[in-house]
Design a protein around this motif. Structure first.
Motif, PDB file in Angstrom:
ATOM      1  N   ASN A   1       0.951  -1.253   0.165  1.00 51.40           N
ATOM      2  CA  ASN A   1       0.181  -0.121  -0.151  1.00 51.40           C
ATOM      3  C   ASN A   1       0.954   1.345   0.195  1.00 51.40           C
TER       4      ASN A   1
ATOM      5  N   ASP B   1      -6.769   6.489   4.358  1.00 49.65           N
ATOM      6  CA  ASP B   1      -8.308   5.527   3.773  1.00 49.65           C
ATOM      7  C   ASP B   1      -8.628   6.120   3.440  1.00 49.65           C
ATOM      8  N   ASP B   2      -8.288   7.896   3.110  1.00 49.29           N
ATOM      9  CA  ASP B   2      -9.743   8.251   2.240  1.00 49.29           C
ATOM     10  C   ASP B   2      -8.889   8.583   0.602  1.00 49.29           C
TER      11      ASP B   2
ATOM     12  N   ASP C   1     -10.060   6.124  -2.086  1.00 47.57           N
ATOM     13  CA  ASP C   1     -10.867   4.756  -1.341  1.00 47.57           C
ATOM     14  C   ASP C   1     -11.373   4.357  -3.178  1.00 47.57           C
ATOM     15  N   ARG C   2     -11.117   5.144  -4.156  1.00 48.13           N
ATOM     16  CA  ARG C   2     -11.400   4.593  -5.599  1.00 48.13           C
ATOM     17  C   ARG C   2     -10.611   3.937  -6.085  1.00 48.13           C
TER      18      ARG C   2
ATOM     19  N   ARG D   1      -6.982  -3.110  -5.066  1.00 46.19           N
ATOM     20  CA  ARG D   1      -6.966  -3.344  -3.550  1.00 46.19           C
ATOM     21  C   ARG D   1      -6.067  -2.943  -3.330  1.00 46.19           C
ATOM     22  N   GLY D   2      -5.935  -1.280  -4.306  1.00 43.49           N
ATOM     23  CA  GLY D   2      -4.408  -0.506  -3.466  1.00 43.49           C
ATOM     24  C   GLY D   2      -3.671  -0.587  -3.155  1.00 43.49           C
TER      25      GLY D   2
END
Lengths: 180, 218
Positions: A46, A65-66, A68-69, A153-154
């Motif tokens: 990540n 976490d912001d 999120d797209r 999944r980021g």
């Protein structure tokens, strides 16, 4: 006979070396190979935790976490970066085609960056303002522009150093098999 | 005397045989010259076509010069707690490689990222991290590339041992060649001073006895 071969040995070595350098030169010229590009240390991970304000709103602070797209690109850019201007049109085009692009405005001035976006168009769904280059440093950014590819999944799958272009998109990013 | 003549005759023949090939040996050099020249002309063409890029490059450089002035100003203000910390700082920035100006260390590089990394190292020293922890911090972000003395592993084994291997191969080749040359010289010396062997004696006898080779006898 073997003596004759010996006479030709320097020529053979020369031709082999010349061929090798020629191919390498071609690959560098076409952008397929960049000898100074470093692989990212974050592949498969990540992006690091951060706490940064949004470019157009100094009062709004966001964290990891912001974002999120996903899948998405994170594009590192700045107004002092000439190459960023070169790739900007292509980023606009990608955004029009529905690719999510987060911007990391890197060691820049807020006003200049906002002016740039109103002038050249805004391909970013969100811009983080990294005035001190803190997140950049934690991500291993060593110069703008850089573009990080995050999968659904980021996780970081690829880092492109340099100008983003259609050939980079076709040859490096599409083969990753991410569903844009 | 006869030996001397046959020797000089041999040499002449060798040189004559070599001459056409001698030119061929120069061919790589000639080709290299041609290639270099064509590259120079190609570059000139490119510069003509790309004046705009050149001026943009200049503007990038001028920006970084301005940045560097700020960097130097800022760095004059580094307040080390003691001389030990100062020494560690300078040895760390000498030992870490700039990811942007790739053949300079952080101390030498003028790149903005090098300035950031120097500042970061200073901050980490202030926070009380050990040298090893700081190296790990940098490696986690920029990879083994930034370490000027990378650890020995599968990726760097060539880097560490290729010079040794090359030195070994070179010295072995040299040794073999010198030995062989010495043996040749010794054999030559034996030929001149030593006894003529049986085969040569026989050949000499036939030559001397053979009437047909006598010259000016008829």
């Amino acid at each position: 006979m073997s003596d004759r071969l010996k006479l030709f040995a320097p020529l053979i070595v020369f031709v082999l070396l010349a061929g090798m350098f020629f191919v390498l030169q071609k690959r560098i010229a076409s952008g397929e190979y960049n000898p100074s590009a470093l692989p990212s240390q974050l592949i498969g991970k990540n992006i690091p935790e951060f706490s940064l304000t949004v470019l157009n709103d100094p009062s709004l602070t966001l964290g990891r976490d912001d974002l999120d797209r996903m899948p998405a690109l994170i594009n590192v850019w700045a107004t002092w970066c000439i190459a960023c201007r070169v790739e900007h049109a292509y980023l606009n085009q990608l955004a029009e085609n529905g690719v999510t692009i987060y911007g990391l405005n890197y060691k820049d001035e807020r006003a200049a960056a906002l002016q740039w976006l109103s002038r050249f168009g805004n391909p970013y769904i969100l811009n983080l303002f990294d005035e001190r280059g803190k997140l950049g440093l934690n991500m291993g950014v060593y110069g703008a522009p850089e573009t990080y590819v995050l999968d659904s999944r980021g996780k970081i799958r690829y880092r492109h150093v340099g100008i983003m272009s259609d050939s980079v998109w076709q040859e490096k990013i599409l083969p990753l098999g991410i569903n844009w | 005397m006869k030996d001397f003549f046959s020797l000089s005759l041999n040499t002449t023949i060798q040189i004559k045989q070599c001459q056409p090939f001698f030119l061929l040996r120069l061919l790589p050099l000639i080709m290299l010259t041609v290639v270099c020249h064509s590259n120079i002309y190609a570059d000139e063409g490119r510069i003509d076509g790309d004046i705009s890029t050149a001026s943009e490059t200049v503007s990038i450089q001028s920006t970084s010069v301005d940045l560097n002035r700020q960097i130097n100003d800022a760095e004059d203000l580094l307040a080390f707690t003691d001389s030990d910390q100062r020494n560690r700082y300078y040895s760390l920035i000498a030992e870490l490689r700039c990811p942007k100006c790739q053949n300079q260390n952080l101390a030498d590089s003028d790149a903005p990222i090098a300035k950031d990394l120097r500042q970061e190292i200073f901050n980490l020293l202030q926070e009380g991290l050990k040298d090893q922890q700081i190296l790990e911090f940098m490696e986690a972000r920029y990879g083994e590339f930034v370490l000027y003395s990378p650890p020995i592993n599968t990726a760097t084994v060539t880097l560490w041992f290729a010079p040794l291997l090359l030195a070994l191969i070179t010295s072995l080749t040299l040794m073999v060649r010198i030995k062989r040359r010495q043996a040749e010289v010794e054999a030559n010396d034996n030929d001149k001073t030593g006894s003529i062997d049986e085969l040569k004696k026989q050949r000499l006898r036939t030559l001397l006895d053979d009437d047909s080779v006598r010259v000016g006898n008829e």
